[in-house]
Design an enzyme around this catalytic site. Structure first.
Site, short mmCIF file in Angstrom:
data_model
loop_
_atom_site.label_atom_id
_atom_site.label_comp_id
_atom_site.label_asym_id
_atom_site.label_seq_id
_atom_site.Cartn_x
_atom_site.Cartn_y
_atom_site.Cartn_z
N SER A 117 63.65 -36.03 -5.03
CA SER A 117 63.62 -36.99 -3.93
C SER A 117 65.05 -37.32 -3.48
O SER A 117 65.79 -36.42 -3.09
CB SER A 117 62.84 -38.24 -4.36
OG SER A 117 62.44 -39.01 -3.26
N ASP A 251 52.10 -33.85 -1.39
CA ASP A 251 53.16 -34.86 -1.28
C ASP A 251 53.06 -35.57 0.06
O ASP A 251 53.17 -34.95 1.12
CB ASP A 251 54.53 -34.19 -1.42
CG ASP A 251 55.67 -35.18 -1.59
OD1 ASP A 251 55.49 -36.37 -1.25
OD2 ASP A 251 56.75 -34.76 -2.05
N HIS A 279 54.19 -36.32 -5.01
CA HIS A 279 55.65 -36.41 -4.92
C HIS A 279 56.33 -36.21 -6.27
O HIS A 279 57.54 -36.06 -6.32
CB HIS A 279 56.02 -37.77 -4.34
CG HIS A 279 57.46 -37.89 -3.94
ND1 HIS A 279 58.06 -37.02 -3.05
CD2 HIS A 279 58.44 -38.77 -4.32
CE1 HIS A 279 59.33 -37.37 -2.89
NE2 HIS A 279 59.59 -38.42 -3.64
#
Length: 361
Positions: A117, A251, A279
């Site tokens: 991320s 995701d 995610h």
């Protein structure tokens, strides 16, 4: 490195947070701020960089498997976890500098970067700023590719977000949020799949200092329109850098189409799609994640940095003709996903398919 796109069957039942034995926290003071990190194993260095609002604990399930072969370094980014939370620079460039300084203090010259991320954006920035210290690059559901991001983060970047985050910790709000999460899970949505981890991030913001650091970090990379910056204009510099992209097909925070966009823009990259994962694919299926990472490192040679090649790529804005630092990859496998509508800088091999674009909101 030859292109390879693979996808395996991943169940939505995760091994479970905390099943991995956490390495103990250690501390170093750098530039007057205490930096927390974990370290385990011996061998070539692998740096795991967590996402926004998270901490080194997010990697607990995969550290033991990686530590069998590598020296695994797992920091808490400044403003996160057990690291200090000052009024400071929380940009991706600032974080990349912080990672360089921590590695220098630890006596580590070169690393394989694994970023999730926000941590993926930090990893890309590190590889851009310090290519001579980067052996490989692994981006996991990474930010910094396209503009699109979940509306939840866009809303959290708005004025008043600090008060909203504080309110989420009130008992009545927690009950309502829990009910909403159950509905999302019952409807089998991607957001419901990631809900336990998203709630864990909220719970990791116990006081005003932690919430302030979270908001400062978020506003450095996201505004009400989406992600502020992208490193896609510099992806041609990935030539000769062994690179792998790992995404959950479901995701909803950073859609899997971003993985496809990065894949066709990064010369010789490899894309791994985790079915029924959101995610946090490394938490959904840590065993497969460790296996994929072992295979990637074993099948590639560390990148060799050449100042002359770097200079030529900057001047011509295209990859250098010679690819260095990779072994031939195994045969290609096709991902069970719909074709991407990206306009590639370097097209993937014939017959491969990329993640489908998310449905319009």
């Amino acid at each position: 490195m030859a292109t390879r796109i693979t996808a395996g069957t991943t169940t939505a039942t995760r091994t479970g947070p905390g099943t991995g034995q956490a390495a103990r926290l250690r501390y170093r003071t750098i530039h007057g701020y205490r930096r927390a990190f974990r370290m385990a194993g011996k061998g070539p260095a692998v740096l795991l960089i967590h996402g926004i609002g998270d901490s080194s604990e997010t990697w607990n399930d995969i550290v033991p498997g990686l530590a069998q072969r590598y020296r695994v370094i797992v920091p808490d980014l400044l403003g996160h976890g057990a690291s200090d939370k000052p009024r400071a620079d929380y940009s991706v460039g600032g974080y990349a500098n912080g990672m360089r300084d921590l590695l220098s203090v630890l006596g580590v010259e070169r690393v394989t970067l694994v970023g999730h991320s926000l941590g993926g954006g930090v990893a890309m920035q590190f590889a851009y700023q310090f290519p001579e210290r980067t052996e490989r690059l692994v981006l996991v559901s990474s930010g910094g590719v396209g503009r699109q991001v979940t509306p939840v983060l866009r809303a959290a970047s708005l004025p008043g977000a600090e008060l909203a985050l504080a309110a989420l910790r009130l008992p009545t709000m927690r009950w309502q949020l829990g009910a909403f999460v159950k509905v999302m899970q019952t409807l089998d949505t991607g957001l419901g799949l990631d809900a336990p981890d998203l709630l864990r991030v909220v719970d990791a913001l116990p006081d005003a200092r932690a919430r302030s650091a979270f908001i400062r970090t978020l506003r450095a990379v996201v505004d009400w329109r989406g992600q502020v910056g992208t490193l896609m204009d510099r992806c041609y510099l990935a030539q000769g850098m062994p690179s792998m992209l790992v995404w959950g097909e479901r995701d909803q925070v950073v859609p899997a189409i971003h993985g496809g966009m990065a894949h066709v823009s990064m010369p010789g990259s490899r894309l791994e799609l985790f079915e029924n994962a959101g995610h946090f694919p490394f938490r959904t299926d840590p065993q497969r994640f460790v296996s994929v990472l072992h295979d990637f490192i074993a099948s590639t040679e560390p990148a060799h940095f050449s100042a002359e090649e770097w200079r030529q790529m900057l001047r011509t804005r295209r990859p250098h003709a010679r690819v260095s630092g990779a072994r031939p990859a195994p045969a290609q496998a096709t991902a069970p996903a719909a074709a991407s509508a990206a306009a590639p800088a370097a097209a993937p091999a014939a017959g491969t398919r990329l993640p489908a674009p998310p449905a319009a909101a």
